[in-house]
Write a protein that holds these residues in place. Structure first.
Motif, PDB file in Angstrom:
ATOM      1  N   GLU A 227      -6.533   9.424   0.966  1.00 61.74           N
ATOM      2  CA  GLU A 227      -6.808   7.992   0.969  1.00 61.74           C
ATOM      3  C   GLU A 227      -8.086   7.671   0.187  1.00 61.74           C
ATOM      4  O   GLU A 227      -9.087   8.363   0.321  1.00 61.74           O
ATOM      5  CB  GLU A 227      -6.914   7.493   2.407  1.00 61.74           C
ATOM      6  N   PHE A 228      -8.017   6.629  -0.595  1.00 63.61           N
ATOM      7  CA  PHE A 228      -9.140   6.250  -1.454  1.00 63.61           C
ATOM      8  C   PHE A 228      -9.301   4.740  -1.426  1.00 63.61           C
ATOM      9  O   PHE A 228      -8.415   4.002  -0.968  1.00 63.61           O
ATOM     10  CB  PHE A 228      -8.881   6.711  -2.893  1.00 63.61           C
ATOM     11  N   TYR A 229     -10.433   4.284  -1.917  1.00 65.51           N
ATOM     12  CA  TYR A 229     -10.620   2.840  -2.051  1.00 65.51           C
ATOM     13  C   TYR A 229     -11.388   2.541  -3.341  1.00 65.51           C
ATOM     14  O   TYR A 229     -12.051   3.412  -3.911  1.00 65.51           O
ATOM     15  CB  TYR A 229     -11.340   2.246  -0.832  1.00 65.51           C
ATOM     16  N   ILE A 230     -11.253   1.297  -3.776  1.00 63.72           N
ATOM     17  CA  ILE A 230     -11.941   0.818  -4.971  1.00 63.72           C
ATOM     18  C   ILE A 230     -12.781  -0.392  -4.565  1.00 63.72           C
ATOM     19  O   ILE A 230     -12.273  -1.327  -3.926  1.00 63.72           O
ATOM     20  CB  ILE A 230     -10.945   0.418  -6.080  1.00 63.72           C
ATOM     21  N   VAL A 231     -14.056  -0.366  -4.908  1.00 64.44           N
ATOM     22  CA  VAL A 231     -14.961  -1.462  -4.544  1.00 64.44           C
ATOM     23  C   VAL A 231     -14.624  -2.697  -5.373  1.00 64.44           C
ATOM     24  O   VAL A 231     -14.599  -2.654  -6.607  1.00 64.44           O
ATOM     25  CB  VAL A 231     -16.431  -1.056  -4.775  1.00 64.44           C
TER      26      VAL A 231
ATOM     27  N   ARG B 230      -4.733  -1.599   2.744  1.00 61.73           N
ATOM     28  CA  ARG B 230      -5.844  -2.401   3.250  1.00 61.73           C
ATOM     29  C   ARG B 230      -6.444  -3.204   2.104  1.00 61.73           C
ATOM     30  O   ARG B 230      -6.861  -2.637   1.086  1.00 61.73           O
ATOM     31  CB  ARG B 230      -6.919  -1.508   3.872  1.00 61.73           C
ATOM     32  N   ILE B 231      -6.503  -4.516   2.289  1.00 60.45           N
ATOM     33  CA  ILE B 231      -7.103  -5.373   1.272  1.00 60.45           C
ATOM     34  C   ILE B 231      -8.163  -6.236   1.958  1.00 60.45           C
ATOM     35  O   ILE B 231      -7.853  -7.104   2.780  1.00 60.45           O
ATOM     36  CB  ILE B 231      -6.040  -6.256   0.588  1.00 60.45           C
ATOM     37  N   ALA B 232      -9.399  -5.961   1.639  1.00 62.69           N
ATOM     38  CA  ALA B 232     -10.529  -6.702   2.200  1.00 62.69           C
ATOM     39  C   ALA B 232     -11.220  -7.422   1.050  1.00 62.69           C
ATOM     40  O   ALA B 232     -12.038  -6.822   0.326  1.00 62.69           O
ATOM     41  CB  ALA B 232     -11.489  -5.759   2.914  1.00 62.69           C
ATOM     42  N   LYS B 233     -10.886  -8.669   0.857  1.00 68.16           N
ATOM     43  CA  LYS B 233     -11.416  -9.451  -0.259  1.00 68.16           C
ATOM     44  C   LYS B 233     -12.941  -9.444  -0.258  1.00 68.16           C
ATOM     45  O   LYS B 233     -13.581  -9.525   0.797  1.00 68.16           O
ATOM     46  CB  LYS B 233     -10.894 -10.880  -0.178  1.00 68.16           C
ATOM     47  N   ASN B 234     -13.515  -9.311  -1.441  1.00 65.01           N
ATOM     48  CA  ASN B 234     -14.962  -9.231  -1.635  1.00 65.01           C
ATOM     49  C   ASN B 234     -15.567  -7.983  -0.990  1.00 65.01           C
ATOM     50  O   ASN B 234     -16.755  -7.950  -0.670  1.00 65.01           O
ATOM     51  CB  ASN B 234     -15.671 -10.491  -1.105  1.00 65.01           C
ATOM     52  N   PHE B 235     -14.725  -6.980  -0.825  1.00 62.68           N
ATOM     53  CA  PHE B 235     -15.204  -5.697  -0.310  1.00 62.68           C
ATOM     54  C   PHE B 235     -14.483  -4.559  -1.034  1.00 62.68           C
ATOM     55  O   PHE B 235     -14.981  -4.053  -2.038  1.00 62.68           O
ATOM     56  CB  PHE B 235     -15.016  -5.613   1.198  1.00 62.68           C
ATOM     57  N   VAL B 236     -13.294  -4.174  -0.562  1.00 63.02           N
ATOM     58  CA  VAL B 236     -12.547  -3.067  -1.175  1.00 63.02           C
ATOM     59  C   VAL B 236     -11.048  -3.305  -1.077  1.00 63.02           C
ATOM     60  O   VAL B 236     -10.579  -4.110  -0.264  1.00 63.02           O
ATOM     61  CB  VAL B 236     -12.858  -1.710  -0.488  1.00 63.02           C
ATOM     62  N   ILE B 237     -10.297  -2.591  -1.920  1.00 62.64           N
ATOM     63  CA  ILE B 237      -8.871  -2.409  -1.699  1.00 62.64           C
ATOM     64  C   ILE B 237      -8.672  -0.909  -1.467  1.00 62.64           C
ATOM     65  O   ILE B 237      -9.276  -0.087  -2.153  1.00 62.64           O
ATOM     66  CB  ILE B 237      -7.992  -2.917  -2.858  1.00 62.64           C
ATOM     67  N   GLN B 238      -7.861  -0.570  -0.474  1.00 61.59           N
ATOM     68  CA  GLN B 238      -7.742   0.825  -0.054  1.00 61.59           C
ATOM     69  C   GLN B 238      -6.280   1.260  -0.059  1.00 61.59           C
ATOM     70  O   GLN B 238      -5.395   0.536   0.388  1.00 61.59           O
ATOM     71  CB  GLN B 238      -8.328   0.985   1.355  1.00 61.59           C
ATOM     72  N   GLY B 239      -6.018   2.466  -0.605  1.00 59.58           N
ATOM     73  CA  GLY B 239      -4.651   2.951  -0.720  1.00 59.58           C
ATOM     74  C   GLY B 239      -4.548   4.439  -0.454  1.00 59.58           C
ATOM     75  O   GLY B 239      -5.517   5.107  -0.104  1.00 59.58           O
ATOM     76  N   GLY B 240      -3.318   4.955  -0.633  1.00 64.93           N
ATOM     77  CA  GLY B 240      -3.093   6.387  -0.462  1.00 64.93           C
ATOM     78  C   GLY B 240      -2.400   6.764   0.821  1.00 64.93           C
ATOM     79  O   GLY B 240      -2.342   7.944   1.173  1.00 64.93           O
ATOM     80  N   ASN B 241      -1.838   5.779   1.529  1.00 62.30           N
ATOM     81  CA  ASN B 241      -1.109   6.083   2.754  1.00 62.30           C
ATOM     82  C   ASN B 241       0.039   5.088   2.892  1.00 62.30           C
ATOM     83  O   ASN B 241       0.080   4.061   2.194  1.00 62.30           O
ATOM     84  CB  ASN B 241      -2.018   5.996   3.985  1.00 62.30           C
ATOM     85  N   SER B 242       0.982   5.394   3.757  1.00 59.55           N
ATOM     86  CA  SER B 242       2.099   4.498   4.044  1.00 59.55           C
ATOM     87  C   SER B 242       2.848   5.043   5.245  1.00 59.55           C
ATOM     88  O   SER B 242       2.535   6.119   5.764  1.00 59.55           O
ATOM     89  CB  SER B 242       3.038   4.388   2.835  1.00 59.55           C
ATOM     90  N   ASP B 243       3.877   4.298   5.673  1.00 58.81           N
ATOM     91  CA  ASP B 243       4.739   4.791   6.748  1.00 58.81           C
ATOM     92  C   ASP B 243       5.996   5.440   6.186  1.00 58.81           C
ATOM     93  O   ASP B 243       6.949   5.700   6.917  1.00 58.81           O
ATOM     94  CB  ASP B 243       5.097   3.664   7.720  1.00 58.81           C
ATOM     95  N   ASN B 244       5.981   5.724   4.879  1.00 59.27           N
ATOM     96  CA  ASN B 244       7.089   6.410   4.219  1.00 59.27           C
ATOM     97  C   ASN B 244       7.196   7.845   4.750  1.00 59.27           C
ATOM     98  O   ASN B 244       6.191   8.540   4.871  1.00 59.27           O
ATOM     99  CB  ASN B 244       6.851   6.410   2.704  1.00 59.27           C
ATOM    100  N   PHE B 245       8.417   8.296   5.047  1.00 60.03           N
ATOM    101  CA  PHE B 245       8.598   9.641   5.600  1.00 60.03           C
ATOM    102  C   PHE B 245       8.082  10.716   4.654  1.00 60.03           C
ATOM    103  O   PHE B 245       7.502  11.711   5.085  1.00 60.03           O
ATOM    104  CB  PHE B 245      10.081   9.889   5.903  1.00 60.03           C
ATOM    105  N   GLN B 246       8.280  10.526   3.336  1.00 64.39           N
ATOM    106  CA  GLN B 246       7.837  11.523   2.368  1.00 64.39           C
ATOM    107  C   GLN B 246       6.317  11.632   2.354  1.00 64.39           C
ATOM    108  O   GLN B 246       5.763  12.726   2.194  1.00 64.39           O
ATOM    109  CB  GLN B 246       8.349  11.185   0.966  1.00 64.39           C
ATOM    110  N   THR B 247       5.633  10.523   2.540  1.00 67.22           N
ATOM    111  CA  THR B 247       4.168  10.544   2.623  1.00 67.22           C
ATOM    112  C   THR B 247       3.723  11.406   3.792  1.00 67.22           C
ATOM    113  O   THR B 247       2.850  12.279   3.660  1.00 67.22           O
ATOM    114  CB  THR B 247       3.611   9.116   2.811  1.00 67.22           C
TER     115      THR B 247
END
Length: 228
Positions: free
Chosen positions: A172-176, A110-127
């Motif tokens: 899942e985490f995000y960075i402001v 998730r990338i929301a410009k002028n807000f946050v970028i969010q990570g820590g998930n995917s559709d990868n089977f290992q995840t």
């Protein structure tokens, strides 16, 4: 029947069948020998993480793993993070997931410009496999008055529905990314770290093209490593 007893039962059953064919009986000293050589395994509460022992596990894990600095590497550059000691469960959790290389199968989804970028998930089977393995556990809140959603703050994502205690997602985490911060999220999500280097990378990722769901058109993969 526990694992030990199952093992003994199957082994003795096998011996009985063998002895039946040979018209012999199982020697008593052999049974005693098997009993002595198959000790019952006792697991401590923090030896195996699951959704029922989260606090116990991470309190003990945090004592044994005191690292506070990590680096997220992407195709757009690196982001160095410092994790806070006064949010000990979230710090220990992030270190744990880094060391088992969970994040290496995930993306910034998730990338929301002028807000946050969010990570820590995917559709990868290992995840998906890793999340299932540990029971999709939750972390209790660790709100701190001095830990706010300023530019570069690292915070835990969470479900907003059916979550009255505001428990964090451990995965899942995000960075402001907004330079003015995102302070409307204070006391809604736990802030447990901050960017100490790589603000240009943060801003570069925020500029990527995304779809209507804020998922970037090209996946932003990450590798997370311990620095100190």
């Amino acid at each position: 029947m526990n694992i030990r007893h199952q093992f003994l039962f199957l082994l003795l059953l096998s011996l009985v069948y063998q002895c039946k064919d040979e018209k012999k009986t199982v020697p008593l000293n052999l049974i005693q020998k098997i009993e002595k050589s198959t000790p019952l395994k006792v697991e401590k509460a923090w030896d195996s993480l699951n959704k029922h022992n989260v606090e116990v596990f991470f309190k003990e894990y945090g004592k044994q793993h005191k690292e506070t600095k990590v680096i997220i590497s992407t195709d757009y550059g690196d982001i160095q993070l410092r994790l806070y000691n006064d949010t000990p469960l979230h710090r220990a959790n992030f270190i744990f997931l880094t060391k088992i290389q969970y994040f290496d199968t995930t993306v910034f989804y998730r990338i929301a410009k002028n807000f946050v970028i969010q990570g820590g998930n995917s559709d990868n089977f290992q995840t998906i496999k890793d999340r299932y393995k540990y029971g999709n556990y939750k972390l209790p809140t660790e709100f701190r008055k001095n830990r706010t959603h300023s530019y570069g703050a690292l915070a835990a994502a969470r479900d907003w529905k059916n979550n009255p205690d505001k428990q964090s997602s451990p995965f899942e985490f995000y960075i402001v990314q907004n330079k003015k911060g995102a302070h409307h999220l204070n006391n809604e999500h736990t802030v447990f770290g901050e960017v100490i280097s790589g603000f240009s990378t943060l801003d570069k990722i925020a500029e990527l093209k995304v779809g209507i769901d804020e998922w970037p058109e090209e996946d932003v993969h990450m590798k997370v490593r311990i620095l100190d």
